[in-house]
Design a protein around this motif. Structure first.
Motif, PDB file in Angstrom:
ATOM      1  N   TYR A 164       1.102  -1.251   0.096  1.00 18.66           N
ATOM      2  CA  TYR A 164      -0.054  -0.065   0.020  1.00 18.66           C
ATOM      3  C   TYR A 164       1.024   1.370   0.069  1.00 18.66           C
ATOM      4  O   TYR A 164       0.695   2.269  -0.712  1.00 18.66           O
ATOM      5  CB  TYR A 164      -0.963  -0.154   1.181  1.00 18.66           C
ATOM      6  CG  TYR A 164      -2.057   0.852   1.379  1.00 18.66           C
ATOM      7  CD1 TYR A 164      -2.878   1.311   0.505  1.00 18.66           C
ATOM      8  CD2 TYR A 164      -2.183   1.702   2.714  1.00 18.66           C
ATOM      9  CE1 TYR A 164      -3.817   1.960   0.608  1.00 18.66           C
ATOM     10  CE2 TYR A 164      -2.823   2.753   3.015  1.00 18.66           C
ATOM     11  CZ  TYR A 164      -4.010   2.783   1.925  1.00 18.66           C
ATOM     12  OH  TYR A 164      -5.068   3.599   2.177  1.00 18.66           O
ATOM     13  N   LEU A 175      -8.070  12.225   1.959  1.00 16.42           N
ATOM     14  CA  LEU A 175      -9.026  12.209   3.114  1.00 16.42           C
ATOM     15  C   LEU A 175      -9.115  10.598   3.699  1.00 16.42           C
ATOM     16  O   LEU A 175      -9.377   9.706   2.724  1.00 16.42           O
ATOM     17  CB  LEU A 175     -10.512  12.297   2.487  1.00 16.42           C
ATOM     18  CG  LEU A 175     -11.130  13.812   2.427  1.00 16.42           C
ATOM     19  CD1 LEU A 175     -11.235  14.184   3.768  1.00 16.42           C
ATOM     20  CD2 LEU A 175     -10.150  14.857   1.811  1.00 16.42           C
ATOM     21  N   GLN A 185      -5.242   5.941   9.755  1.00 22.73           N
ATOM     22  CA  GLN A 185      -4.176   5.876   8.730  1.00 22.73           C
ATOM     23  C   GLN A 185      -3.119   7.081   8.692  1.00 22.73           C
ATOM     24  O   GLN A 185      -2.308   7.616   7.813  1.00 22.73           O
ATOM     25  CB  GLN A 185      -4.556   5.929   7.255  1.00 22.73           C
ATOM     26  CG  GLN A 185      -5.308   4.501   6.893  1.00 22.73           C
ATOM     27  CD  GLN A 185      -5.825   4.361   5.292  1.00 22.73           C
ATOM     28  OE1 GLN A 185      -5.018   4.797   4.737  1.00 22.73           O
ATOM     29  NE2 GLN A 185      -7.055   3.881   5.424  1.00 22.73           N
TER      30      GLN A 185
HETATM   31  N1  ARG Z   1      -8.543   2.378  -0.053  1.00 17.09           N
HETATM   32  C1  ARG Z   1      -8.455   2.932   1.318  1.00 17.09           C
HETATM   33  C2  ARG Z   1      -9.250   2.315   2.268  1.00 17.09           C
HETATM   34  O1  ARG Z   1     -10.277   1.892   2.128  1.00 17.09           O
HETATM   35  C3  ARG Z   1      -8.338   4.349   1.219  1.00 17.09           C
HETATM   36  C4  ARG Z   1      -7.202   5.011   0.342  1.00 17.09           C
HETATM   37  C5  ARG Z   1      -7.011   6.581   0.635  1.00 17.09           C
HETATM   38  N2  ARG Z   1      -6.025   7.053  -0.448  1.00 17.09           N
HETATM   39  C6  ARG Z   1      -4.975   6.739  -0.414  1.00 17.09           C
HETATM   40  N3  ARG Z   1      -3.990   7.454  -1.432  1.00 17.09           N
HETATM   41  N4  ARG Z   1      -4.217   5.902   0.385  1.00 17.09           N
HETATM   42  O2  ARG Z   1      -9.121   2.673   3.535  1.00 17.09           O
END
Ligand code: ARG
Length: 625
Positions: free
Chosen positions: A361, A384, A389
């Motif tokens: 990721y 966002l 995170q």
């Molecule tokens: N897909 C991720 C989730 O469901 C969020 C991604 C957020 N954006 C990024 N550039 N990582 O938690």
């Protein structure tokens, strides 16, 4: 293997961005008022700008021109008895000029020119400057808002190109309530930034890649009945995912095949890629349907999913090696971002490539960051996602900085938000303890809103009631999310969000409806500005005007803090002041025609401010309910 269609940096098709772009020049080019503070442009500027300008001129006269640029720290007065505004600059400036704050405040007040702007100015406490605005100046300022489609919101002098990364649900999984937060808050932030003149590039970083796809593709092959005419028909993505996961956990052989399948997919094996693409398409259709229901501005071309960065992942590793940041740890490739320590106090490693060669990721986010700087030419990047995170993003930003991939001037922001809790303050779950599907939440919102509306106005025709229920129900869900301080956990409470009283969408939409109904009863056009002089006949009128002229400041504050709840609080107060105004100042039974016109003009202005404010939050209004 690109699921993302091409991004469109220019968004001429979106009305808000286009509108603000067109309007961006005048304010930027407007001549600054001269050092006397009473330049010709003075009277046409927003009230708070004029007040600040006068204060600056007074500071220059009182303590020297070199202090002219001091921020006057202008705020609405804490209490109406103090006046309308207070300026708090004396406390900080006093130190720099070697004076006592109160004496300095007195000198500034003595140098302040009140003509045409202030009816009363005095010093209070340790050196607060209390300002009361002249009724005429206030009425004129409001009248100017009436003829301004931007309602006094000046565009920023230096527009930036801002990437907003939001929504980002995951393929082959249902969209969940926490994706609602990202989607709704991100959309509001994007709308506000575009409205004040920035060029906004929306990026939907959908999770469409990872080891789980091996198991999903194997499962798909076992269930040919899920395909009809080459298309996938998955009614319930969550159930599908869970079934595949169960097979994976229970069947040794299935698990082995799944792992082999990921390798095939990543190597671009045609059959696997085609299956994966079908899965992606089925999920995207589901997301698009939710976006349409939610009235968010995300479009298919804003999707740049994780898989879009696949080909550039090896380059990320090379580039990290080139700048000497890449290290090895137990066969994996890692980076140690400065300032991050693990529980043991040792430098914290961010794995960018696993020992089996797989990427993570974080690697994808590093590739995306490079793309946003190099290809999208962002001046600022806003992400966002939920607060869990925060460390991930802080480390990504730090690595980008250390690697020198972005000029220093680029701003990187993670905009975190808390979790969604049920009314019992535990994580929001279904009665059976399962995850809550967003589509069902939206259905229920509309259903409940329909009941509220029927009760309020049983005579509304059914088709119109449906439309109103949609606006109110969806609006209620979005507003309740937006109106709470986003970093805190947020309690999902049906009864509260759908109440016609309190800081809710139904309350605000109802206030707007009240304005529209007055226009209807008087057979006047709501859209046509009423160009009557505003008369202040009552304190409730004055209170309403003072709040109206604050709109611009609040919109800019939301842009600065990336906190949409500030706009909600503003609109709630506006609606409350509107109701107080109607209690004391009847429009239809006004004592004379000129007063009625004034009150109607004021009502129209409030209606347009509510409509614009709700639009910036992504919420629709209706004209009857
Ligand atoms: N897909 C991720 C989730 O469901 C969020 C991604 C957020 N954006 C990024 N550039 N990582 O938690």
């Amino acid at each position: 293997m690109d699921t993302g269609r091409k991004a469109h940096p220019s968004r001429a098709g979106r009305s808000q961005a286009g509108e603000s772009r067109a309007a961006a020049t005048p304010a930027a080019d407007a001549p600054a008022a001269d050092s006397e503070g009473d330049g010709a442009a003075d009277a046409t500027q927003p009230l708070h700008v004029r007040i600040e300008e006068r204060l600056r001129a007074a500071v220059a006269r009182a303590v020297g021109a070199e202090h002219r640029e001091t921020d006057p720290l202008l705020r609405p007065a804490a209490q109406t008895s103090f006046g309308d505004f207070q300026a708090n600059l004396a406390m900080g400036l006093a130190k720099r000029v070697g004076a006592k704050p109160r004496d300095l405040a007195t000198r500034i007040v003595a140098a302040l020119e009140p003509e045409g702007l202030f009816s009363k100015v005095d010093v209070a406490g340790p050196g607060f400057i209390n300002l009361t605005v002249d009724d005429r100046a206030l009425a004129e300022a409001a009248a100017r808002l009436g003829s301004d489609p931007r309602l006094g919101v000046e565009p920023v002098p230096v527009p930036m190109r801002v990437v907003v990364d939001y929504s980002a649900p995951n393929v082959a999984k249902e969209m969940l309530v926490h994706h609602l937060r990202s989607t709704v808050i991100g959309d509001a932030i994007a709308r506000v930034l575009a409205f004040i003149g920035h060029e906004v590039i929306r990026q939907n970083h959908i999770g469409d890649w990872g080891t789980q796809f091996g198991m999903l593709l194997e499962y798909l092959d076992e269930h040919p009945e899920l395909r009809s005419g080459g298309r996938l028909e998955i009614g319930d993505l969550n159930a599908f995912y869970q079934e595949a996961k169960r097979r994976f956990d229970q069947d040794e052989d299935f698990a082995r095949r799944s792992r082999a399948r990921v390798v095939e997919l990543q190597a671009g094996e045609v059959h696997s890629v085609a299956s994966w693409q079908q899965l992606v398409d089925a999920s995207l259709a589901h997301f698009e349907a939710i976006y349409a229901r939610l009235d968010v501005l995300l479009e298919p071309e804003d999707i740049r999913a994780e898989s879009a960065y696949n080909d550039s992942l090896p380059q990320v590793i090379d580039a990290l090696a080139d700048v000497g940041l890449l290290e090895e740890s137990e066969g994996a490739r890692v980076v140690y971002p400065e300032g991050f320590k693990g529980k043991d106090g040792e430098p914290f490693p961010v794995i960018v490539r696993k020992s089996d060669g797989g990427y993570l990721y974080a690697t994808t986010d590093l590739a995306a960051a490079r793309f946003r700087v190099e290809k999208l030419r962002a001046d600022r990047v806003i992400y966002l996602s939920d607060a869990r995170q925060s460390d991930h993003f802080a480390m990504v930003f730090q690595i980008v900085r250390q690697a020198g991939w972005a000029p220093e001037r680029i701003r990187w922001d993670h905009v975190p938000f808390g979790s969604v809790l049920g009314p019992d303050r535990r994580p929001f779950k279904t009665r059976e303890g399962g995850t809550v599907r967003l589509a069902e939440v939206l259905d229920e919102a509309q259903h409940r809103a329909r009941r509220v509306i029927e009760e309020k106005n049983p005579s509304l025709p059914a088709a119109e009631a449906d439309e109103v229920a949609r606006a109110v129900g969806i609006g209620a869900i979005k507003y309740s999310d937006l109106s709470s301080d986003r970093v805190k956990d947020y309690v999902f409470d049906w009864d509260r969000m759908l109440s016609l009283e309190g800081n809710t969408a139904p309350y605000l939409i109802n206030a707007y409806v009240r304005v529209r109904s007055i226009f209807r009863k008087l057979e006047r056009e709501f859209e046509a500005p009423i160009d009557a002089p505003i008369q202040i006949t009552d304190p409730a009128e004055r209170a309403l005007l003072l709040h109206l002229v604050e709109f611009s400041r609040v919109v800019h504050l939301v842009a600065d803090t990336l906190e949409p709840h500030r706009l909600c609080t503003y609109l709630y107060e506006l609606a409350a002041r509107l109701h107080r105004f109607y209690e004391r100042c009847p429009v239809m039974r006004a004592p004379e025609p000129a007063v009625r016109e004034s009150r109607l003009a004021l009502s129209g202005l409030v209606g347009r401010t509510l409509e614009r404010g709700l639009d910036l939050l992504g919420i629709r209004v209706v004209s009857r309910m």
